[in-house]
Design a protein around this motif. Sequence first.
Motif, PDB file in Angstrom:
ATOM      1  N   VAL A  66      -8.203 -17.501  -2.519  1.00 33.02           N
ATOM      2  CA  VAL A  66      -7.475 -17.065  -1.333  1.00 33.02           C
ATOM      3  C   VAL A  66      -6.706 -15.812  -1.716  1.00 33.02           C
ATOM      4  O   VAL A  66      -6.069 -15.755  -2.765  1.00 33.02           O
ATOM      5  CB  VAL A  66      -6.529 -18.167  -0.804  1.00 33.02           C
ATOM      6  N   SER A  67      -6.786 -14.797  -0.886  1.00 33.14           N
ATOM      7  CA  SER A  67      -6.135 -13.521  -1.169  1.00 33.14           C
ATOM      8  C   SER A  67      -5.184 -13.172  -0.040  1.00 33.14           C
ATOM      9  O   SER A  67      -5.567 -13.154   1.126  1.00 33.14           O
ATOM     10  CB  SER A  67      -7.186 -12.415  -1.319  1.00 33.14           C
ATOM     11  N   VAL A  68      -3.929 -12.898  -0.375  1.00 32.33           N
ATOM     12  CA  VAL A  68      -2.934 -12.560   0.632  1.00 32.33           C
ATOM     13  C   VAL A  68      -3.045 -11.062   0.944  1.00 32.33           C
ATOM     14  O   VAL A  68      -2.990 -10.226   0.056  1.00 32.33           O
ATOM     15  CB  VAL A  68      -1.512 -12.960   0.181  1.00 32.33           C
ATOM     16  N   GLU A  69      -3.231 -10.754   2.246  1.00 31.34           N
ATOM     17  CA  GLU A  69      -3.451  -9.362   2.664  1.00 31.34           C
ATOM     18  C   GLU A  69      -2.665  -9.081   3.938  1.00 31.34           C
ATOM     19  O   GLU A  69      -2.954  -9.637   4.998  1.00 31.34           O
ATOM     20  CB  GLU A  69      -4.938  -9.085   2.903  1.00 31.34           C
ATOM     21  N   LEU A  70      -1.681  -8.207   3.807  1.00 29.80           N
ATOM     22  CA  LEU A  70      -0.924  -7.765   4.975  1.00 29.80           C
ATOM     23  C   LEU A  70      -0.849  -6.246   4.982  1.00 29.80           C
ATOM     24  O   LEU A  70      -0.911  -5.605   3.931  1.00 29.80           O
ATOM     25  CB  LEU A  70       0.489  -8.352   4.970  1.00 29.80           C
ATOM     26  N   PHE A  71      -0.708  -5.693   6.182  1.00 29.67           N
ATOM     27  CA  PHE A  71      -0.536  -4.248   6.344  1.00 29.67           C
ATOM     28  C   PHE A  71       0.755  -3.970   7.123  1.00 29.67           C
ATOM     29  O   PHE A  71       0.801  -3.067   7.950  1.00 29.67           O
ATOM     30  CB  PHE A  71      -1.703  -3.644   7.131  1.00 29.67           C
ATOM     31  N   ARG A  72       1.796  -4.743   6.895  1.00 28.35           N
ATOM     32  CA  ARG A  72       3.006  -4.624   7.707  1.00 28.35           C
ATOM     33  C   ARG A  72       3.926  -3.557   7.119  1.00 28.35           C
ATOM     34  O   ARG A  72       4.411  -3.690   5.988  1.00 28.35           O
ATOM     35  CB  ARG A  72       3.722  -5.965   7.780  1.00 28.35           C
ATOM     36  N   PRO A  73       4.231  -2.472   7.883  1.00 25.24           N
ATOM     37  CA  PRO A  73       5.075  -1.405   7.354  1.00 25.24           C
ATOM     38  C   PRO A  73       6.440  -1.885   6.850  1.00 25.24           C
ATOM     39  O   PRO A  73       6.959  -1.357   5.862  1.00 25.24           O
ATOM     40  CB  PRO A  73       5.216  -0.458   8.553  1.00 25.24           C
ATOM     41  N   GLU A  74       7.004  -2.878   7.509  1.00 24.71           N
ATOM     42  CA  GLU A  74       8.290  -3.426   7.068  1.00 24.71           C
ATOM     43  C   GLU A  74       8.207  -3.919   5.628  1.00 24.71           C
ATOM     44  O   GLU A  74       9.113  -3.681   4.814  1.00 24.71           O
ATOM     45  CB  GLU A  74       8.695  -4.573   7.991  1.00 24.71           C
TER      46      GLU A  74
ATOM     47  N   MET B  27       0.791  -1.228   0.000  1.00 25.69           N
ATOM     48  CA  MET B  27       0.000   0.000   0.000  1.00 25.69           C
ATOM     49  C   MET B  27       0.829   1.287   0.000  1.00 25.69           C
ATOM     50  O   MET B  27       0.459   2.274  -0.623  1.00 25.69           O
ATOM     51  CB  MET B  27      -0.930  -0.004   1.214  1.00 25.69           C
ATOM     52  N   LYS B  28       1.959   1.317   0.669  1.00 21.40           N
ATOM     53  CA  LYS B  28       2.658   2.582   0.905  1.00 21.40           C
ATOM     54  C   LYS B  28       3.259   3.181  -0.355  1.00 21.40           C
ATOM     55  O   LYS B  28       3.142   4.389  -0.598  1.00 21.40           O
ATOM     56  CB  LYS B  28       3.740   2.388   1.962  1.00 21.40           C
ATOM     57  N   HIS B  29       3.914   2.364  -1.172  1.00 25.74           N
ATOM     58  CA  HIS B  29       4.697   2.903  -2.280  1.00 25.74           C
ATOM     59  C   HIS B  29       4.195   2.514  -3.663  1.00 25.74           C
ATOM     60  O   HIS B  29       4.589   3.134  -4.653  1.00 25.74           O
ATOM     61  CB  HIS B  29       6.161   2.448  -2.161  1.00 25.74           C
TER      62      HIS B  29
ATOM     63  N   ASP C  72      -3.159 -14.622   5.955  1.00 27.26           N
ATOM     64  CA  ASP C  72      -2.105 -13.840   6.588  1.00 27.26           C
ATOM     65  C   ASP C  72      -1.719 -14.582   7.859  1.00 27.26           C
ATOM     66  O   ASP C  72      -2.277 -15.633   8.162  1.00 27.26           O
ATOM     67  CB  ASP C  72      -2.576 -12.409   6.901  1.00 27.26           C
ATOM     68  N   ASP C  73      -0.794 -14.046   8.603  1.00 23.14           N
ATOM     69  CA  ASP C  73      -0.338 -14.669   9.838  1.00 23.14           C
ATOM     70  C   ASP C  73       0.047 -13.528  10.767  1.00 23.14           C
ATOM     71  O   ASP C  73      -0.076 -12.349  10.397  1.00 23.14           O
ATOM     72  CB  ASP C  73       0.853 -15.593   9.543  1.00 23.14           C
TER      73      ASP C  73
ATOM     74  N   ARG D 199       0.994  -8.288  11.489  1.00 21.07           N
ATOM     75  CA  ARG D 199       0.833  -9.353  10.505  1.00 21.07           C
ATOM     76  C   ARG D 199       2.196  -9.753   9.932  1.00 21.07           C
ATOM     77  O   ARG D 199       3.083  -8.909   9.770  1.00 21.07           O
ATOM     78  CB  ARG D 199      -0.082  -8.909   9.355  1.00 21.07           C
ATOM     79  N   VAL D 200       2.320 -11.031   9.596  1.00 20.37           N
ATOM     80  CA  VAL D 200       3.515 -11.548   8.911  1.00 20.37           C
ATOM     81  C   VAL D 200       3.060 -12.470   7.783  1.00 20.37           C
ATOM     82  O   VAL D 200       1.875 -12.803   7.668  1.00 20.37           O
ATOM     83  CB  VAL D 200       4.465 -12.295   9.875  1.00 20.37           C
ATOM     84  N   TRP D 201       4.016 -12.883   6.956  1.00 15.46           N
ATOM     85  CA  TRP D 201       3.690 -13.761   5.832  1.00 15.46           C
ATOM     86  C   TRP D 201       3.043 -15.059   6.313  1.00 15.46           C
ATOM     87  O   TRP D 201       3.381 -15.572   7.387  1.00 15.46           O
ATOM     88  CB  TRP D 201       4.959 -14.103   5.039  1.00 15.46           C
TER      89      TRP D 201
END
Length: 279
Positions: free
Chosen positions: A242-250, A11-13, A201-202, A216-218
């Motif tokens: 199945v949709s992979v969804e994470l919001f992890r800034p890293e 999302m960020k970049h 997600d995890d 969240r992590v992979w």
Amino acid sequence: MKVAFNQATTMKHSTLQLDLAYCEKHGYDLIEIRLDKLKEYLKENTVEDLKAFFDKSKIKPYAFNALEFISFRDEPGYQQIKDDLHFLCEVGNVINCKKIIVVPTFDIGDYTQEQIKAETVRVLHDLADQAAAYQTGLAFEFVGYPNCSVNTFGQAYDIVQAANRDNVGVVLDCFHFHAMNSKIEHLQKADAGKIFVFHIDDCEDLPVGALRDQHRVWPGLGVVNLDLILQTLQEIGYREMVSVELFRPEYWDWDIERTIQTAKETTENAIRKYFPIGG
């Protein structure tokens, strides 16, 4: 099972154009398009440009993310929800994207469970009427935070059942399912046809109620019991996507292609024991 990419993960970049290009390169079947990224794209492109891409691409649009905080709104806020719904339905009609994720409201004050249910069902009926004119479905997503008005799978599924609309279903998100201790028994009793979107997600090992999106992590790298969720989905007959969804800034700060490639690899590693991969 078809594998989708949710744009929150970059999302960020990133942009819609970049996400589509790299998802195409790495063999995704589907994409979930963020409302903000879509509006950004349309500043310099047209809906017909987007349609032309999907017409010639293997990857297809699956859902829009998201209409947020749909319940307990004042009149101007709720009108904005309806305006955005109209916008997404119109775009979806052109590019054949027929699901929209809708999210309940946070920090609503001292409403009872019955009041929350009644208000959310009322709003879902109203929005479903509007979406039905476009043959579009609403996927209702609970959020596993203590301050969200709907924060477990069981509560969300009960609301969807009470709404009793063909074009209203639920989002199952593994992070949110884990975060507030949703009960696997509720998923075991669910109708697979009412699960409109499945997010994988995890997450890190934090106490119930303490987890937030940045934790969240992979898939496969955290403490969520993905095997139990996936096995249950297999048993109830869910096969859609199945949709992979994470919001992890890293991960937002990674190279965009690396993020998209890692997302697909970890998702496929998580699901392949239970489902064939691809459409």
